[in-house]
Design a protein around this motif. Structure first.
Motif, mmCIF file in Angstrom:
data_model
loop_
_atom_site.group_PDB
_atom_site.id
_atom_site.type_symbol
_atom_site.label_atom_id
_atom_site.label_comp_id
_atom_site.label_asym_id
_atom_site.label_seq_id
_atom_site.Cartn_x
_atom_site.Cartn_y
_atom_site.Cartn_z
ATOM 1 N N GLY A 43 12.879 -7.269 -23.448
ATOM 2 C CA GLY A 43 12.061 -8.455 -23.697
ATOM 3 C C GLY A 43 11.807 -9.317 -22.484
ATOM 4 N N ASP A 44 12.097 -8.822 -21.298
ATOM 5 C CA ASP A 44 11.896 -9.584 -20.072
ATOM 6 C C ASP A 44 10.486 -9.303 -19.541
ATOM 7 O OD1 ASP A 44 12.217 -11.092 -17.854
ATOM 8 O OD2 ASP A 44 14.015 -10.067 -17.131
ATOM 9 N N ASN A 45 9.487 -9.907 -20.194
ATOM 10 C CA ASN A 45 8.087 -9.569 -19.919
ATOM 11 C C ASN A 45 7.653 -9.851 -18.490
ATOM 12 O OD1 ASN A 45 7.849 -8.676 -22.519
ATOM 13 N ND2 ASN A 45 7.032 -10.605 -23.295
ATOM 14 N N GLY A 46 8.105 -10.942 -17.906
ATOM 15 C CA GLY A 46 7.727 -11.266 -16.531
ATOM 16 C C GLY A 46 8.239 -10.225 -15.550
ATOM 17 N N ALA A 47 9.494 -9.830 -15.725
ATOM 18 C CA ALA A 47 10.078 -8.820 -14.840
ATOM 19 C C ALA A 47 9.425 -7.458 -15.063
ATOM 20 C CB ALA A 47 11.583 -8.740 -15.066
ATOM 21 N N GLN A 48 9.095 -7.150 -16.316
ATOM 22 C CA GLN A 48 8.429 -5.877 -16.604
ATOM 23 C C GLN A 48 7.044 -5.829 -15.965
ATOM 24 O OE1 GLN A 48 8.563 -5.092 -20.841
ATOM 25 N NE2 GLN A 48 10.769 -5.405 -20.902
ATOM 26 N N ALA A 49 6.306 -6.916 -16.082
ATOM 27 C CA ALA A 49 4.969 -6.977 -15.476
ATOM 28 C C ALA A 49 5.071 -6.862 -13.953
ATOM 29 C CB ALA A 49 4.268 -8.273 -15.871
ATOM 30 N N TRP A 50 6.068 -7.527 -13.359
ATOM 31 C CA TRP A 50 6.257 -7.444 -11.918
ATOM 32 C C TRP A 50 6.565 -6.013 -11.493
ATOM 33 C CZ3 TRP A 50 10.265 -5.595 -9.042
ATOM 34 C CH2 TRP A 50 10.120 -5.731 -7.666
ATOM 35 N N THR A 51 7.427 -5.346 -12.246
ATOM 36 C CA THR A 51 7.811 -3.969 -11.920
ATOM 37 C C THR A 51 6.596 -3.053 -11.969
ATOM 38 O OG1 THR A 51 10.033 -4.359 -12.778
ATOM 39 C CG2 THR A 51 9.346 -2.062 -12.539
ATOM 40 N N GLN A 52 5.789 -3.173 -13.014
ATOM 41 C CA GLN A 52 4.586 -2.342 -13.120
ATOM 42 C C GLN A 52 3.611 -2.643 -11.990
ATOM 43 O OE1 GLN A 52 3.390 -3.344 -17.110
ATOM 44 N NE2 GLN A 52 4.560 -1.661 -18.011
ATOM 45 N N GLN A 53 3.429 -3.910 -11.660
ATOM 46 C CA GLN A 53 2.521 -4.286 -10.567
ATOM 47 C C GLN A 53 3.046 -3.776 -9.226
ATOM 48 O OE1 GLN A 53 -0.569 -5.504 -10.722
ATOM 49 N NE2 GLN A 53 -0.643 -5.186 -8.518
ATOM 50 N N SER A 54 4.341 -3.823 -9.032
ATOM 51 C CA SER A 54 4.934 -3.317 -7.794
ATOM 52 C C SER A 54 4.672 -1.823 -7.645
ATOM 53 C CB SER A 54 6.444 -3.579 -7.771
ATOM 54 O OG SER A 54 6.701 -4.947 -7.723
ATOM 55 N N ILE A 55 4.832 -1.084 -8.728
ATOM 56 C CA ILE A 55 4.597 0.360 -8.692
ATOM 57 C C ILE A 55 3.123 0.640 -8.390
ATOM 58 C CG2 ILE A 55 4.607 2.473 -10.080
ATOM 59 C CD1 ILE A 55 7.113 1.231 -11.523
ATOM 60 N N ARG A 56 2.215 -0.104 -9.023
ATOM 61 C CA ARG A 56 0.781 0.078 -8.742
ATOM 62 C C ARG A 56 0.463 -0.251 -7.280
ATOM 63 N NH1 ARG A 56 0.358 -3.031 -13.053
ATOM 64 N NH2 ARG A 56 0.221 -2.025 -15.047
ATOM 65 N N THR A 57 1.071 -1.308 -6.757
ATOM 66 C CA THR A 57 0.855 -1.701 -5.363
ATOM 67 C C THR A 57 1.335 -0.603 -4.420
ATOM 68 O OG1 THR A 57 1.022 -4.047 -5.896
ATOM 69 C CG2 THR A 57 1.462 -3.426 -3.605
ATOM 70 N N LEU A 58 2.487 -0.024 -4.712
ATOM 71 C CA LEU A 58 3.006 1.061 -3.885
ATOM 72 C C LEU A 58 2.103 2.295 -3.939
ATOM 73 C CD1 LEU A 58 6.771 0.658 -4.766
ATOM 74 C CD2 LEU A 58 5.719 0.233 -2.524
ATOM 75 N N CYS A 59 1.604 2.612 -5.120
ATOM 76 C CA CYS A 59 0.695 3.761 -5.255
ATOM 77 C C CYS A 59 -0.610 3.511 -4.507
ATOM 78 C CB CYS A 59 0.429 4.066 -6.724
ATOM 79 S SG CYS A 59 1.840 4.829 -7.568
ATOM 80 N N LEU A 60 -1.121 2.299 -4.578
ATOM 81 C CA LEU A 60 -2.349 1.953 -3.862
ATOM 82 C C LEU A 60 -2.141 2.053 -2.351
ATOM 83 C CD1 LEU A 60 -5.270 0.951 -4.004
ATOM 84 C CD2 LEU A 60 -4.381 -1.373 -4.005
ATOM 85 N N ALA A 61 -1.023 1.535 -1.857
ATOM 86 C CA ALA A 61 -0.736 1.612 -0.422
ATOM 87 C C ALA A 61 -0.556 3.060 0.012
ATOM 88 C CB ALA A 61 0.503 0.795 -0.084
ATOM 89 N N LEU A 62 0.021 3.877 -0.857
ATOM 90 C CA LEU A 62 0.196 5.289 -0.547
ATOM 91 C C LEU A 62 -1.154 5.996 -0.440
ATOM 92 C CD1 LEU A 62 2.143 7.642 -0.125
ATOM 93 C CD2 LEU A 62 2.187 7.940 -2.603
ATOM 94 N N ALA A 63 -2.079 5.590 -1.286
ATOM 95 C CA ALA A 63 -3.393 6.232 -1.307
ATOM 96 C C ALA A 63 -4.319 5.733 -0.208
ATOM 97 C CB ALA A 63 -4.053 6.013 -2.670
ATOM 98 N N SER A 64 -4.174 4.487 0.215
ATOM 99 C CA SER A 64 -5.195 3.933 1.103
ATOM 100 C C SER A 64 -4.662 3.131 2.282
ATOM 101 C CB SER A 64 -6.140 3.045 0.292
ATOM 102 O OG SER A 64 -5.427 1.960 -0.267
ATOM 103 N N GLY A 65 -3.361 3.069 2.463
ATOM 104 C CA GLY A 65 -2.810 2.263 3.541
ATOM 105 C C GLY A 65 -2.765 3.009 4.865
ATOM 106 N N GLY A 66 -2.321 2.300 5.892
ATOM 107 C CA GLY A 66 -2.089 2.921 7.184
ATOM 108 C C GLY A 66 -0.867 3.815 7.110
#
Length: 165
Positions: A43-66
């Motif tokens: 039930g820790d919605n804020g932490a869950q949302a942060w975790t999902q956003q962090s994973i998406r950010t990492l995937c995006l950086a993996l796909a398009s970062g330096g």
């Protein structure tokens, strides 16, 4: 630690991922440290949302970062995949196929060998093999293909090849 305990730090790291490349690379690595050592409570919605956003950010950086952003993303995703408690959480489980698919893509397509090895190392951290069973044969073929490429560029014969004709 629970993600909720370090959420302000995590949110700051996510914000820093929008900064210049030098700052971003370090922020990505920081996300990995948090994902490696934290868990999610029910039930820790804020932490869950942060975790999902962090994973998406990492995937995006993996796909398009330096290059350094991509390496650090691999490191961070490997840290995530090595955290069995976090990987098993219902809020994290749905985004894991995207993680595996991005790492697989890097292993198969990346021109940079160091990046390929970082992606392979991230997948080695997987404890729950059901996460990679759908792409295991493709991953194995990619790794064997890379080995053959390396042997060929070094003038060596790969296992199963023979110069006798």
């Amino acid at each position: 630690h629970a993600v909720a305990e370090v959420l302000p730090l995590g949110e700051a790291l996510l914000a820093l991922c929008e900064d210049n490349d030098k700052v971003k690379t370090n922020a990505l690595r920081g996300l990995g440290y948090i994902l490696a050592s934290c868990s999610l409570g029910p039930g820790d919605n804020g932490a869950q949302a942060w975790t999902q956003q962090s994973i998406r950010t990492l995937c995006l950086a993996l796909a398009s970062g330096g290059a350094k952003s991509q390496w650090n993303s691999c490191y961070a995703l490997g840290s995530l995949l090595g955290n069995a408690e976090l990987v098993a959480h219902p809020a994290v489980r749905p985004v894991l196929p995207e993680v595996v698919a991005n790492l697989r893509r890097v292993i198969v397509e990346a021109p940079n060998f160091k990046l390929r090895t970082h992606a392979a190392a991230a997948l080695v951290a997987v404890e729950d093999l059901s996460l990679v069973e759908d792409v295991f044969a493709e991953l194995l073929a990619a790794l064997v293909g890379t080995r053959i490429e390396l042997d060929s560029s070094a003038g060596l014969e790969s296992p199963g090849q023979s110069s006798a004709g």
